[in-house]
Each structure stands twice: as structure tokens, then as C-alpha cells.
Scaffold this motif. Sequence first.
Motif, mmCIF file in Angstrom:
data_model
loop_
_atom_site.group_PDB
_atom_site.id
_atom_site.type_symbol
_atom_site.label_atom_id
_atom_site.label_comp_id
_atom_site.label_asym_id
_atom_site.label_seq_id
_atom_site.Cartn_x
_atom_site.Cartn_y
_atom_site.Cartn_z
ATOM 1 N N ALA A 45 41.248 -2.573 22.394
ATOM 2 C CA ALA A 45 41.458 -1.443 21.487
ATOM 3 C C ALA A 45 42.019 -0.256 22.256
ATOM 4 O O ALA A 45 41.743 -0.087 23.453
ATOM 5 N N TRP A 46 42.797 0.550 21.546
ATOM 6 C CA TRP A 46 43.328 1.760 22.153
ATOM 7 C C TRP A 46 42.176 2.619 22.648
ATOM 8 O O TRP A 46 41.230 2.894 21.914
ATOM 9 N N GLY A 47 42.253 3.041 23.904
ATOM 10 C CA GLY A 47 41.147 3.788 24.507
ATOM 11 C C GLY A 47 41.471 5.234 24.785
ATOM 12 O O GLY A 47 40.833 5.858 25.637
ATOM 13 N N GLY A 48 42.438 5.788 24.049
ATOM 14 C CA GLY A 48 42.899 7.139 24.344
ATOM 15 C C GLY A 48 42.149 8.251 23.656
ATOM 16 O O GLY A 48 42.555 9.409 23.759
ATOM 17 N N ASP A 49 41.054 7.936 22.960
ATOM 18 C CA ASP A 49 40.319 8.972 22.243
ATOM 19 C C ASP A 49 38.831 8.827 22.528
ATOM 20 O O ASP A 49 38.245 7.768 22.295
ATOM 21 N N ALA A 50 38.221 9.892 23.023
ATOM 22 C CA ALA A 50 36.807 9.838 23.407
ATOM 23 C C ALA A 50 35.911 9.556 22.208
ATOM 24 O O ALA A 50 34.911 8.833 22.324
ATOM 25 N N SER A 51 36.251 10.112 21.049
ATOM 26 C CA SER A 51 35.423 9.896 19.852
ATOM 27 C C SER A 51 35.466 8.434 19.423
ATOM 28 O O SER A 51 34.437 7.840 19.082
ATOM 29 N N ALA A 52 36.671 7.849 19.427
ATOM 30 C CA ALA A 52 36.804 6.437 19.072
ATOM 31 C C ALA A 52 36.050 5.561 20.066
ATOM 32 O O ALA A 52 35.379 4.593 19.674
ATOM 33 N N ASN A 53 36.129 5.906 21.338
ATOM 34 C CA ASN A 53 35.429 5.121 22.363
ATOM 35 C C ASN A 53 33.918 5.186 22.168
ATOM 36 O O ASN A 53 33.211 4.179 22.303
ATOM 37 N N GLY A 54 33.421 6.378 21.832
ATOM 38 C CA GLY A 54 31.983 6.530 21.592
ATOM 39 C C GLY A 54 31.536 5.724 20.384
ATOM 40 O O GLY A 54 30.465 5.105 20.399
ATOM 41 N N TYR A 55 32.359 5.719 19.353
ATOM 42 C CA TYR A 55 32.035 4.940 18.159
ATOM 43 C C TYR A 55 31.984 3.449 18.476
ATOM 44 O O TYR A 55 31.075 2.734 18.045
ATOM 45 N N MET A 56 32.966 2.983 19.234
ATOM 46 C CA MET A 56 33.006 1.562 19.555
ATOM 47 C C MET A 56 31.821 1.149 20.433
ATOM 48 O O MET A 56 31.350 0.014 20.340
ATOM 49 N N GLN A 57 31.327 2.053 21.244
ATOM 50 C CA GLN A 57 30.132 1.754 22.029
ATOM 51 C C GLN A 57 28.937 1.533 21.105
ATOM 52 O O GLN A 57 28.124 0.625 21.312
ATOM 53 N N TRP A 58 28.847 2.358 20.054
ATOM 54 C CA TRP A 58 27.776 2.182 19.062
ATOM 55 C C TRP A 58 27.917 0.827 18.361
ATOM 56 O O TRP A 58 26.931 0.110 18.165
ATOM 57 N N VAL A 59 29.137 0.457 17.976
ATOM 58 C CA VAL A 59 29.379 -0.838 17.333
ATOM 59 C C VAL A 59 28.923 -1.965 18.244
ATOM 60 O O VAL A 59 28.265 -2.918 17.804
ATOM 61 N N SER A 60 29.268 -1.845 19.521
ATOM 62 C CA SER A 60 28.882 -2.877 20.499
ATOM 63 C C SER A 60 27.363 -3.043 20.548
ATOM 64 O O SER A 60 26.840 -4.169 20.553
ATOM 65 N N GLU A 61 26.648 -1.932 20.553
ATOM 66 C CA GLU A 61 25.179 -1.981 20.603
ATOM 67 C C GLU A 61 24.608 -2.587 19.320
ATOM 68 O O GLU A 61 23.640 -3.363 19.365
ATOM 69 N N GLU A 62 25.209 -2.240 18.175
ATOM 70 C CA GLU A 62 24.693 -2.715 16.895
ATOM 71 C C GLU A 62 24.887 -4.222 16.699
ATOM 72 O O GLU A 62 23.983 -4.915 16.228
ATOM 73 N N VAL A 63 26.069 -4.747 17.047
ATOM 74 C CA VAL A 63 26.290 -6.189 16.827
ATOM 75 C C VAL A 63 25.463 -7.018 17.811
ATOM 76 O O VAL A 63 25.103 -8.160 17.512
#
Length: 395
Positions: A45-63
Motif C-alpha cells: 500500500a502507498w505509505g506516503g501518509d502518516a494517517s493512512a499508515n496509522g489506520y492500516m496498523q489498526w487494521v493489522s491488529e484487528e484482523v
Amino acid sequence: MLTICKSLARVFSVAVALFISVCAHADSWQEIEKQSAGQTVWFNAWGGDASANGYMQWVSEEVKKRYGITLNIVKVADAADVVKRIQSEAATGRTRKGSVDLMWVNGENFHTLKQGGLLETQWAETLPNWRYVDTNKPVREDFAVATEGAESPWGSAQLMFIATHSRLADAPGDLASLLALAKQHPGMLSYPRPPDFIGTAFLESLLLLRVNDPQVLTKAPDENFATVTAPLWDYLDKLHPLLWRKGQDFPVSAARMDRMLADGELLATLTFNPAHVTHLVKRQQLPPDAYAFGFTQGMPGNVHFVAIPVNSSAKPAAKMVANFLLSPEAQLRKADPAVWGDPTVLDPTKLTAAQQQQLDAFTAGAPDAIPVLPEPNAAWIPALEAEWTKRYGSR
């Protein structure tokens, strides 16, 4: 009486078929869920946005917590690099155990992969959470190319400008006003250097507003490319000498433009997320009077998707992740400006009253609605970028 009985029999048979279909789908999804447990998904995934990266970290933890799936996020600067890797694997016969299980993709890159037969197809609308999707949005086509179930939507986007009232009280509402602003404040406007996707989106917006017949953009460019794009280059030839560094150089990214706006080097920056201005203010990177705006005729917008390469080694788990991304919980969290502010692809009328209220709260104070201009056929993107580079990129 016989006619009535036959009609009832037909209705009953259709109902039975539908019931069997629903049950079969439920069984198949239960099988997918069972197979996915313990699998590892490499999500590029595109990693150029800190907010998007933080969200994806949450998704990773949830799944991981919910389904036992390990989600590894591979941050990439350009999805085109991921496309090249998938193409390289296909060329060497790597039909299984590919390095990419799920990817954030759309536009030209999706078109390239789909043309090459490198994506899993006909799966997106089998996801249980598809039932929440707003099908009035362009969720079945990507840059005028039919998705055919090869992509699952997970967010919306629209190109917007960001400025501050203290330095730009009257936002330009059309191309003529933008040119006039550039003349009034030479060196204080710019856009990211294509092929940066926001820079290319800016070119698209100019083309969409300058082209004589926007309908020609729904198909791939042909021998009339020069004629169709002539108004675009004519406008840029007038605009460039008035830009930052006289159009001899361009910022490398929108993130760089954000900093230049904050430092007073520019009057405006560009974003593909109207809520981005909220983040900049919350992080104290811009003053509270920052605002987003667009042209009154419209700005290009799209839906962004996730796709599964055909040689993915974790297809069941990849589908589980895509399904979770479409869940009301995940979509509402993503829409929260304090988290990311990425607009939802769900139909609010399909949500609960409480969820609708929450979504309304997240969009309160958002910029006035700007018409969404559908983006050109994906084949226009490389053609525009190549011609732009030929004309302006070597200066």
C-alpha cells in the motif's frame, strides 16, 4: 387454477434457488474464513501518509485479533513498482506464492494488471460486506475500465486545493481565476511533478475542464491525442512561467507542498483527501483558518480499491481483509478526521441510525460539495505523463 398453480410453482422454484444460492455462499464464506486462519497477507500500500499508515496498523491488529490473520503492511512510494514486480514474477513462471497478496491499486496500474490477466477476478461482490456498498458510486469501474469483480472498493477521493484565509481570502473558482491569481502572485503556486499521482490528477483536472468534448476521454487516446490535449498544453504554457521557480522545477510531492505552504513559500497545496486540511490543522502544521476548495465546475474524483494478484499465496485471508475493510466499523473509523478522514464507500442508508449519526458528525464542517468529475480512461494517464515530460520535464 392450473395457471395459478404453475405460477406459484415458478415462484417457489425461484425462491428455492435463491435460498440454495444464499446458503451455498454462506458455506463458501465459512470455508474461506476457515482457510484464512493462520495465513500471512503481504499488503502492498502507498505509505506516503502518516494517517493512512496509522489506520492500516489498526487494521493489522484487528484482523490478527479477530481472524488469526497476520497482516504485513509493505509501504510503497509508487504502486507502479508493485505492478512491475508482479509482472516480473509472471514472466518467470511464478504462478504461486507471489510476493504480493493484496494491494492498494487503481487507475493505470489496475488497467495494466487486468490487461495482463494478473488479478483474481469475480470475487469482490461475493464479500459479505458488499451489501453495505454504495453502488451509485463508481465501484464497478476504475478510470472507465470495468472492474469485473477484480477490485474491492474501500475509500473515496477527490482532488482539492488547500489554502489559508489569512493569505488567500478569495479562492479561485475556475481556471481563469487560477491564472489571474498566478499573475497577481508570481512564484507562489505550483503542483507536484508528474508522474506523482496528485500532479497527474492536476493535469487531468485541467484537461477535463479544457477539453472540447469530455466524452472522448472515456475511451483510450487515439491519433487525435494532440488535437484533444492542445487546450491543456496551451493553458500550461501560460501558467508555468508564473509558477514557483518559473515552472522550471516542481515540488516532488504534495507532502512537500504542504510544508511549503506552512513555510509561506506557496499560497496553496493539493490533496486527494478533502479531510487532509483537518489533519494539518490538528498537527499544528497549518493555522486554524486553513480550508479546502475546488473549481466550481468540478474536480476529478475516484474510488480507490484493493486487488488480489492471481499468484497470491493467501487468497482466503486477503479476501477476509478486504471484507473487513468494507465493514461499517472499519469504514467509520477510516472516515474519522482524527484517524484518517478518508471518505466512505458505504451507503449511509444501509447503516444503523447511530452509525449514520456518527458519519454525519465526521463530515460536519467539510468543504462545500464540489462536483466530482469522472477521471479519464486509464490509458490517458501514461500518455499525458509522457507528453508532459517531453514538454516540461527536462527543463
